[in-house]
Scaffold this motif. Structure first.
Motif, PDB file in Angstrom:
ATOM      1  N   THR A  34       0.858  -1.184   0.000  1.00 18.87           N
ATOM      2  CA  THR A  34       0.000   0.000   0.000  1.00 18.87           C
ATOM      3  C   THR A  34       0.891   1.228   0.000  1.00 18.87           C
ATOM      4  OG1 THR A  34      -1.714  -1.155   1.247  1.00 18.87           O
ATOM      5  CG2 THR A  34      -1.794   1.253   1.269  1.00 18.87           C
ATOM      6  N   TYR A  35       0.621   2.154  -0.910  1.00 14.97           N
ATOM      7  CA  TYR A  35       1.383   3.400  -1.000  1.00 14.97           C
ATOM      8  C   TYR A  35       0.530   4.518  -0.427  1.00 14.97           C
ATOM      9  CZ  TYR A  35       4.235   0.668  -4.187  1.00 14.97           C
ATOM     10  OH  TYR A  35       5.042  -0.306  -4.729  1.00 14.97           O
ATOM     11  N   ARG A  36       1.117   5.318   0.480  1.00 13.90           N
ATOM     12  CA  ARG A  36       0.387   6.399   1.150  1.00 13.90           C
ATOM     13  C   ARG A  36       1.148   7.715   1.057  1.00 13.90           C
ATOM     14  NH1 ARG A  36      -3.621   4.696   4.724  1.00 13.90           N
ATOM     15  NH2 ARG A  36      -3.608   2.480   5.156  1.00 13.90           N
ATOM     16  N   GLN A  37       0.386   8.781   1.131  1.00  8.56           N
ATOM     17  CA  GLN A  37       0.953  10.114   1.290  1.00  8.56           C
ATOM     18  C   GLN A  37       1.228  10.316   2.785  1.00  8.56           C
ATOM     19  OE1 GLN A  37       1.746  12.308  -1.111  1.00  8.56           O
ATOM     20  NE2 GLN A  37       1.143  10.760  -2.603  1.00  8.56           N
ATOM     21  N   PRO A  38       2.029  11.321   3.159  1.00 11.83           N
ATOM     22  CA  PRO A  38       2.307  11.556   4.580  1.00 11.83           C
ATOM     23  C   PRO A  38       1.045  11.769   5.425  1.00 11.83           C
ATOM     24  CG  PRO A  38       3.847  12.782   3.242  1.00 11.83           C
ATOM     25  CD  PRO A  38       2.834  12.193   2.304  1.00 11.83           C
ATOM     26  N   THR A 109       3.577  -1.182   3.855  1.00 14.99           N
ATOM     27  CA  THR A 109       3.059   0.153   3.620  1.00 14.99           C
ATOM     28  C   THR A 109       4.236   1.061   3.334  1.00 14.99           C
ATOM     29  OG1 THR A 109       1.174  -0.187   5.089  1.00 14.99           O
ATOM     30  CG2 THR A 109       1.765   2.089   4.593  1.00 14.99           C
ATOM     31  N   VAL A 110       4.166   1.760   2.213  1.00 15.83           N
ATOM     32  CA  VAL A 110       5.217   2.695   1.799  1.00 15.83           C
ATOM     33  C   VAL A 110       4.632   4.097   1.883  1.00 15.83           C
ATOM     34  CG1 VAL A 110       6.756   3.396  -0.063  1.00 15.83           C
ATOM     35  CG2 VAL A 110       6.191   0.963   0.255  1.00 15.83           C
ATOM     36  N   THR A 111       5.235   4.928   2.707  1.00 13.42           N
ATOM     37  CA  THR A 111       4.771   6.315   2.843  1.00 13.42           C
ATOM     38  C   THR A 111       5.762   7.219   2.148  1.00 13.42           C
ATOM     39  OG1 THR A 111       3.748   5.778   4.959  1.00 13.42           O
ATOM     40  CG2 THR A 111       4.109   8.112   4.468  1.00 13.42           C
ATOM     41  N   SER A 112       5.264   8.048   1.227  1.00  9.81           N
ATOM     42  CA  SER A 112       6.145   8.952   0.496  1.00  9.81           C
ATOM     43  C   SER A 112       6.694  10.019   1.443  1.00  9.81           C
ATOM     44  CB  SER A 112       5.411   9.604  -0.666  1.00  9.81           C
ATOM     45  OG  SER A 112       4.387  10.439  -0.177  1.00  9.81           O
ATOM     46  N   GLY A 113       7.825  10.591   1.072  1.00 12.35           N
ATOM     47  CA  GLY A 113       8.421  11.648   1.876  1.00 12.35           C
ATOM     48  C   GLY A 113       7.598  12.914   1.810  1.00 12.35           C
ATOM     49  N   THR A 114       7.829  13.804   2.735  1.00  7.87           N
ATOM     50  CA  THR A 114       7.101  15.074   2.728  1.00  7.87           C
ATOM     51  C   THR A 114       7.613  15.955   1.606  1.00  7.87           C
ATOM     52  OG1 THR A 114       8.663  16.010   4.309  1.00  7.87           O
ATOM     53  CG2 THR A 114       6.663  15.007   5.203  1.00  7.87           C
TER      54      THR A 114
END
Length: 115
Positions: A34-38, A109-114
């Motif tokens: 799952t890819y998420r935004q911050p 879960t992969v959270t993109s950097g800010t």
């Protein structure tokens, strides 16, 4: 596939379970990413299945992805704790492929950097 050295400054994880690493090697895994935004917003979800090709504390876990038209590898961090034994049964991956009795499931879960 480019391999990644996941360890900083030659640090060794004292919790690395080599016996479990050896056990999952060669097994069939259903993998969910799952890819998420911050802020937690989900931007993409993927499911694959394949066989664990290599497990190494430094170089991570390589999975040979399989499916109708997929023949590639994915390299993941050396995090054994995400692998759970799968209940027997028929699972379906993101492409609709039936996966019979996988040995393990793993969810990332992969959270993109800010920005």
């Amino acid at each position: 596939m480019e391999r990644t050295d996941w360890l900083d400054k030659n640090e060794i994880d004292p919790n690395w379970d080599q016996a479990f690493a050896d056990e999952i090697l060669g097994t069939l895994v259903l993998l969910g990413i799952t890819y998420r935004q911050p802020d937690g917003t989900v931007t993409k979800e993927e499911q694959f299945h394949g066989y664990i090709k290599s497990v190494d504390q430094r170089w991570g876990i390589t999975i040979r992805i399989e499916g109708d038209e997929i023949q590639e590898e994915i390299n993941l961090p050396p995090m054994l704790e995400v692998f759970e034994r799968a209940d027997p049964g028929i699972y379906t991956d993101g492409a609709g492929n039936a996966v019979h009795d996988p040995d393990f499931v793993a969810y990332w879960t992969v959270t993109s950097g800010t920005s």
